[in-house]
Design an enzyme around this catalytic site. Structure first.
Site, short mmCIF file in Angstrom:
data_model
loop_
_atom_site.label_atom_id
_atom_site.label_comp_id
_atom_site.label_asym_id
_atom_site.label_seq_id
_atom_site.Cartn_x
_atom_site.Cartn_y
_atom_site.Cartn_z
N ARG A 1 61.50 62.18 52.84
CA ARG A 1 62.10 62.45 54.09
C ARG A 1 62.60 63.90 54.16
O ARG A 1 63.35 64.36 55.17
CB ARG A 1 63.13 61.37 54.38
N ASP B 1 65.20 75.52 97.57
CA ASP B 1 65.43 76.90 97.19
C ASP B 1 65.05 76.82 95.47
O ASP B 1 66.10 76.63 94.95
CB ASP B 1 66.58 77.65 97.47
N GLU C 1 72.09 56.14 67.08
CA GLU C 1 70.72 56.35 67.46
C GLU C 1 70.07 55.00 68.21
O GLU C 1 70.35 53.86 67.57
CB GLU C 1 69.90 56.41 66.18
N HIS D 1 63.46 62.74 66.03
CA HIS D 1 62.17 62.60 65.29
C HIS D 1 61.36 61.96 66.17
O HIS D 1 61.54 61.09 66.88
CB HIS D 1 62.24 61.61 63.87
N GLU E 1 69.28 60.82 68.61
CA GLU E 1 70.60 60.77 68.09
C GLU E 1 71.44 61.24 68.80
O GLU E 1 71.28 62.28 69.74
CB GLU E 1 70.60 61.04 66.59
N GLU F 1 55.32 61.44 62.02
CA GLU F 1 56.55 61.83 62.22
C GLU F 1 56.75 63.18 62.29
O GLU F 1 56.71 63.60 61.14
CB GLU F 1 57.38 60.81 61.72
N ARG G 1 59.96 65.66 62.19
CA ARG G 1 61.25 65.52 62.24
C ARG G 1 62.41 66.71 62.46
O ARG G 1 63.39 66.62 62.51
CB ARG G 1 61.59 65.14 60.59
N GLU H 1 63.19 59.39 68.50
CA GLU H 1 64.18 58.76 68.04
C GLU H 1 65.41 59.69 68.29
O GLU H 1 65.93 60.56 67.45
CB GLU H 1 64.27 58.65 66.59
N GLU I 1 74.75 55.74 62.90
CA GLU I 1 73.63 57.09 62.32
C GLU I 1 74.90 57.37 60.99
O GLU I 1 75.91 56.68 60.97
CB GLU I 1 73.31 58.00 63.19
#
Length: 448
Positions: A317, A59, A197, A246, A139, A337, A339, A137, A190
């Site tokens: 970063r 369903d 992580e 990330h 976390e 990447e 982020r 990645e 982390e």
């Protein structure tokens, strides 16, 4: 944890053989709703043949974002290539799982199936010869229970025991992942207390979306066995970093990395730069999908390492998109990447939106703005304006507004999920904004 027994089933016959050989008692059929919440039901081995041939009906009206009551009949068809033993069940009575593709009773793909959404955009990319690879990645936090975010340690980034008190838990999670054929590159404590992580080896996007769902289940099951609780909530602790996801990504064609150009000074191809430009231009539009909860926007604030500003860089970063430089000039290592996503998103929809935005940039040959290597967090508003750096949406409400205007995301998700996702998020925002929080009571009640 059991010794690894990794299957590489190609078809229904391979699954049937494995079920008999290992005396498997039940097979769990997995799929997710529109928000990425895992749904599951179990079948006995005697039902497998019929399930492969005709699917298993259920369903759909009871599943978030699926069908309305008058069109509720759905059929789940197991994907034999996803067959694995679940690592948290004892080998004395082994249980396996398979992800499912959801179809209508007439056998056509159901447009509310997140897995189908990702398959569709991957097929579009494949028409141009592209294969999409991702390496997220994820976390997460480990707390004493699910009732309050009480941490297990006060460790920080890369801390070892005795500051890191969950080394054994992470190791058991990795064993569980390995037992289900999931390759782990490395793991660590982390930045925030009790935050961890585990990084997965990159692979094709559909398989990785299945893997991300499996990862979250294994983390929670292993934590439960250790008497604690694993949470992928983006921002559970005030004043500490939140949990991100990330996503490293690259496109391959005929076994070659499309993002790599040996003749370019920075080794980045024109296609790669157009792809990054697509992510930047459509960043606000995909944010509601990559950061789908009210709580997600408590993480996306300046000062806690989460990207807030729409820019790209090679090493910086603080930017939204980064080009990792761990192995400069190496073709297989060339990737970008993103982020901003967090680990509580629906990975099928998130990966689909990232790819759609990047492909749009390649198709339309978007011009990539200059990289911003300065610390954006240190810039004031006027400096950011001079650099042409806009901000991501500051709330779920703003993100949904941007999503509603996005033709790119609407095309990627399809009309059904696009409408249902937005409707769900509007309800969530209305429920949130009518709450009276403890902060308001403490701050305003004594003075107003």
């Amino acid at each position: 944890m059991q010794e690894p027994v990794v299957f590489n089933c190609r078809n229904a016959d391979d699954v049937t053989k494995a079920v008999k050989e290992y005396n498997i008692s039940f097979v769990q059929f997995w799929f997710v709703d529109v928000l990425g919440t895992l749904k599951s039901f179990q079948v006995t081995p005697s039902e497998l043949e019929e399930a492969f041939e005709e699917g298993m009906g259920f369903d759909g009206s009871s599943i978030e974002g699926f069908a309305r009551i008058h069109e509720s009949d759905m059929v789940a068809f197991p994907d034999p290539t996803t067959f694995q033993l679940v690592s948290w069940r004892p080998m004395e009575r082994p249980v396996a799982r398979m992800f499912c593709d959801i179809k209508n009773p007439d056998g056509t793909p159901y447009e509310g199936d997140s897995r189908y959404v990702l398959k569709r955009i991957l097929n579009k990319a494949a028409e141009d010869g592209y294969s999409f690879y991702v390496g997220p990645e994820l976390e997460f936090f480990l707390f004493e229970s699910s009732r309050e975010p009480k941490t297990l340690d006060f460790g920080g980034y890369f801390d070892a025991p005795p500051l890191d008190l969950a080394n054994d838990i992470r190791r058991d999670i990795i064993h569980g992942l390995n037992s289900m054929g999931i390759v782990v590159e490395y793991s660590h404590h982390e930045v925030a207390p009790s935050q961890h992580e585990i990084d997965l080896r990159y692979q094709e996007a559909l398989k990785m979306a299945d893997t991300a769902v499996t990862y979250r289940v294994i983390a929670k099951e292993v934590a439960r066995r250790h008497g604690c609780y694993a949470s992928f909530m983006p921002k559970p602790l005030f004043g500490e970093n939140g949990s991100g996801m990330h996503v490293h990504q690259s496109l391959f064609r005929n076994g070659r990395n499309v993002f790599y150009d040996a003749s370019a000074p920075d080794s980045l191809s024109k296609e790669c730069k157009h792809y990054i430009a697509g992510l930047l231009r459509h960043a606000n539009e995909i944010t509601a999908v990559c950061n789908q909860w009210v709580n997600s926007y408590k993480r996306l604030v300046p000062g806690y390492e989460a990207p807030v500003y729409v820019a790209w860089a090679r090493r910086n970063r603080t930017s939204l998109v980064r080009v990792p430089m761990y192995k400069p000039g190496k073709e297989t290592a060339t990737r970008i990447e993103l982020r901003s996503p967090d680990p509580a998103c629906n990975p099928y929809l998130a990966f689909a939106c990232m790819l759609a935005a990047g492909l749009k940039g390649m198709e339309e040959k978007y011009v990539l703005p200059d990289a911003v290597e300065a610390d954006i967090f240190e810039m004031n508003q006027e400096e950011r304006r001079k650099h042409g750096i806009p901000s991501l949406p500051g709330s779920l409400f703003e993100a949904v507004e941007a999503l509603e205007e996005s033709n790119v995301v609407k095309e990627a998700l399809g009309d059904h999920i696009f409408r249902n996702f937005i409707a769900n998020k509007k309800i969530e925002w209305d429920n949130y904004r009518t709450q009276v929080t403890e902060y308001e009571i403490k701050k305003y009640l004594p003075i107003l």
